[in-house]
Design a protein around this motif. Sequence first.
Motif: not given
Length: 430
Positions: A204-217, A242-244, A374-384
Amino acid sequence: MLGKRILFVKLVIFSIKLYLDILFRSVSTAIRKQVYKLPFLKSKPPPPDAGERNIVIVGASFAGYFAARLLATSLPPNTPFRVVVIEPHSHFNFTWVFPRFCVVKGHEHKAFIPYGKYIPENLIRWVQDRVQTVERTHVQLKGGEKVSYEFLLVATGSGATDGLPSRVREDEKGEGTRSLRKMQTKIEETKRLVVVGGGAAGVELAADAKGQYPEKQVVLVHSREALMNRFGMELQVASLEGLKTLGVNVILGERLVSEDVVEKNVTLSSGRKVDCDFLIHCSGQRPASDILASLTSTSINPSGHLRVKSTLQIADDSLPNIYACGDVADTGEHNPNARHAMQQAKIASDNIVLAARGKKKQYTYKPHWAESVIKLTLGLDKSVTHFGNGKTELLFPAEEKDLALMCDGSWKHWGVTPFEDDFEGETPKK
């Protein structure tokens, strides 16, 4: 397909039973309140020299806080027993949203819910402190006080050795919100983020970080061959996809060996080096069972969990008045969560009430697969959302519209108006 339909029907039946249980408890509590008002049924107050007869609860997260309410509202008026809650935090920590609030700004205060209104003050004694040791007749607090007990419920949960994004180390809300803001700033300022651990917090943290800051590695390193490896294959695949899709670089089957803060890279078990400006560990938690180590070390298994009987008494026949529930207890779940904790709290509190009345304990706890949702978020606007019984899985993808992940519902659940707080800190009352 037939298996999924059968699983869905079983899920509906379980949900109905759960709802009926909640309804039954609510009605029973209301009836008891009216019955206790009858003059000829009121119990006499204990004599002045009777001494304290405390039911002590250590920890007030999902299991302990819920158990405190059940116990406080189940005991009759003028009972000789008193519920005492010992909890170091100033506020209930809604840990599920910590990964999100490590990234997204402006909502961090919503993760700390005021204690108190969920349980009437006249029904319990609240002690903000930590338990140092547990003895046969009392608990020794770090602040120096000794609190005697007739029954003890250990609901200390588990702690993350590395703190955020799974836990905050601080006890006060103000310090906790500052820690979240520091993490937000570090993630915002870094160009190359490495997250270690492919469980829910790491994903969730990795997905949110990439979703919030797409330019980051953003790189996620996980020692197993699949993300979310404790769950079913379908959730493992969904989390990886979701992460990919977001652009997170996922490295599986590798362990972190070292970090070089000067060269700004990390070395993995294969010898591979990965550029890294900021490293975040999300690699596990350990049950907080140390307080019982000197009293009953045989009740603590190698993983740190407390061995318990099906009645949720600890597995030490010489200590039948000590119970445990929540993440600290080994009750057989593979993926323990808040739902398991609250179900266990019901069993433990019911058995304590029976024991306090001199009745034989009769309720037992058995894990149910539907509690492991479990509800797993996969970015700021998606979950499963995932259900599984070990053989069949159900996945429910969804669009998420609330950056705060519906924190308001949790505040309401604990009897508090979102997001009103008398805490005089860095955030306004609303």
